[in-house]
Design a protein around this motif. Sequence first.
Motif, PDB file in Angstrom:
ATOM      1  N   GLU A   1       8.668  17.318   7.115  1.00  0.00           N
ATOM      2  CA  GLU A   1       9.450  18.443   6.236  1.00  0.00           C
ATOM      3  C   GLU A   1       9.437  18.078   4.684  1.00  0.00           C
ATOM      4  O   GLU A   1       8.950  16.961   4.259  1.00  0.00           O
ATOM      5  CB  GLU A   1      10.916  18.242   6.743  1.00  0.00           C
ATOM      6  N   VAL A   2       9.467  18.966   3.946  1.00  0.00           N
ATOM      7  CA  VAL A   2       9.309  18.748   2.579  1.00  0.00           C
ATOM      8  C   VAL A   2      10.509  19.031   1.535  1.00  0.00           C
ATOM      9  O   VAL A   2      11.250  20.273   2.042  1.00  0.00           O
ATOM     10  CB  VAL A   2       8.019  19.397   1.953  1.00  0.00           C
TER      11      VAL A   2
ATOM     12  N   ILE B   1       8.880  17.459 -10.963  1.00  0.00           N
ATOM     13  CA  ILE B   1       9.246  17.620  -9.629  1.00  0.00           C
ATOM     14  C   ILE B   1       9.478  16.378  -8.884  1.00  0.00           C
ATOM     15  O   ILE B   1       8.634  15.535  -9.008  1.00  0.00           O
ATOM     16  CB  ILE B   1       8.299  18.514  -8.758  1.00  0.00           C
ATOM     17  N   ASN B   2      10.659  16.130  -8.348  1.00  0.00           N
ATOM     18  CA  ASN B   2      11.079  15.123  -7.529  1.00  0.00           C
ATOM     19  C   ASN B   2      10.493  15.634  -5.904  1.00  0.00           C
ATOM     20  O   ASN B   2      11.180  16.592  -5.380  1.00  0.00           O
ATOM     21  CB  ASN B   2      12.328  14.713  -7.472  1.00  0.00           C
TER      22      ASN B   2
ATOM     23  N   ALA C   1       3.018  13.429  -3.724  1.00  0.00           N
ATOM     24  CA  ALA C   1       2.621  13.357  -4.950  1.00  0.00           C
ATOM     25  C   ALA C   1       1.359  14.636  -5.004  1.00  0.00           C
ATOM     26  O   ALA C   1       1.673  15.269  -6.282  1.00  0.00           O
ATOM     27  CB  ALA C   1       1.745  12.085  -5.244  1.00  0.00           C
ATOM     28  N   GLY C   2       0.714  15.018  -4.520  1.00  0.00           N
ATOM     29  CA  GLY C   2      -0.387  16.110  -4.449  1.00  0.00           C
ATOM     30  C   GLY C   2       0.597  17.476  -4.425  1.00  0.00           C
ATOM     31  O   GLY C   2       0.201  18.324  -5.484  1.00  0.00           O
ATOM     32  N   TYR C   3       1.552  17.733  -3.722  1.00  0.00           N
ATOM     33  CA  TYR C   3       2.271  18.526  -3.603  1.00  0.00           C
ATOM     34  C   TYR C   3       2.984  19.049  -4.763  1.00  0.00           C
ATOM     35  O   TYR C   3       3.128  19.985  -5.446  1.00  0.00           O
ATOM     36  CB  TYR C   3       3.467  18.916  -2.320  1.00  0.00           C
TER      37      TYR C   3
ATOM     38  N   GLY D   1       0.930  -1.259   0.043  1.00  0.00           N
ATOM     39  CA  GLY D   1       0.094  -0.059   0.037  1.00  0.00           C
ATOM     40  C   GLY D   1       0.966   1.287  -0.117  1.00  0.00           C
ATOM     41  O   GLY D   1       2.157   1.018  -0.063  1.00  0.00           O
ATOM     42  N   ASN D   2       0.180   2.332   0.161  1.00  0.00           N
ATOM     43  CA  ASN D   2       0.800   3.604   0.243  1.00  0.00           C
ATOM     44  C   ASN D   2       0.686   4.307   1.705  1.00  0.00           C
ATOM     45  O   ASN D   2      -0.151   3.531   2.289  1.00  0.00           O
ATOM     46  CB  ASN D   2       0.264   4.740  -0.831  1.00  0.00           C
TER      47      ASN D   2
END
Length: 141
Positions: free
Chosen positions: A98-99, A81-82, A54-56, A45-46
């Motif tokens: 954190e992103v 974008i990674n 993915a959304g960002y 699963g995720n």
Amino acid sequence: MSVDVLYEAKAKATGGRDGTVETSNGSFQAKLTTPKELGGPRGDGNNPEELFAAGYAACFIGALKFVGGQEKIAVPADTAINSTVGIGPRSEGGFGLEVALEVSIPGMDKSEAEALVAKAHEVCPYSNATRGNIDVKLSVV
């Protein structure tokens, strides 16, 4: 701050990190599995961090295209974008995120791309939602 809502996405989660998620229109469904790093089995699963990453990333490309359109700058279709979303305990208690967004705009001068990324970061809804709450690192490759 008020928002003039033009669209609402609706989703339902059941079972938490080891459950399922699905959108109200049925176009997206996913099985969730807790990552091993957080004590889970990982499985097939995720997890919420992957979905957020993915959304960002997708939303940020939309912001790049929006800003590019305003400034008459063509954003190539192969812009990518990674996105990395990290989760862990906070020194203040609880958990935090954190992103890191690694932006690739093929054929664009790096300094022009960096300026476009900075402007997109000011208009992207995900960036606005996380600003002041999550450390977001931007880089252009």
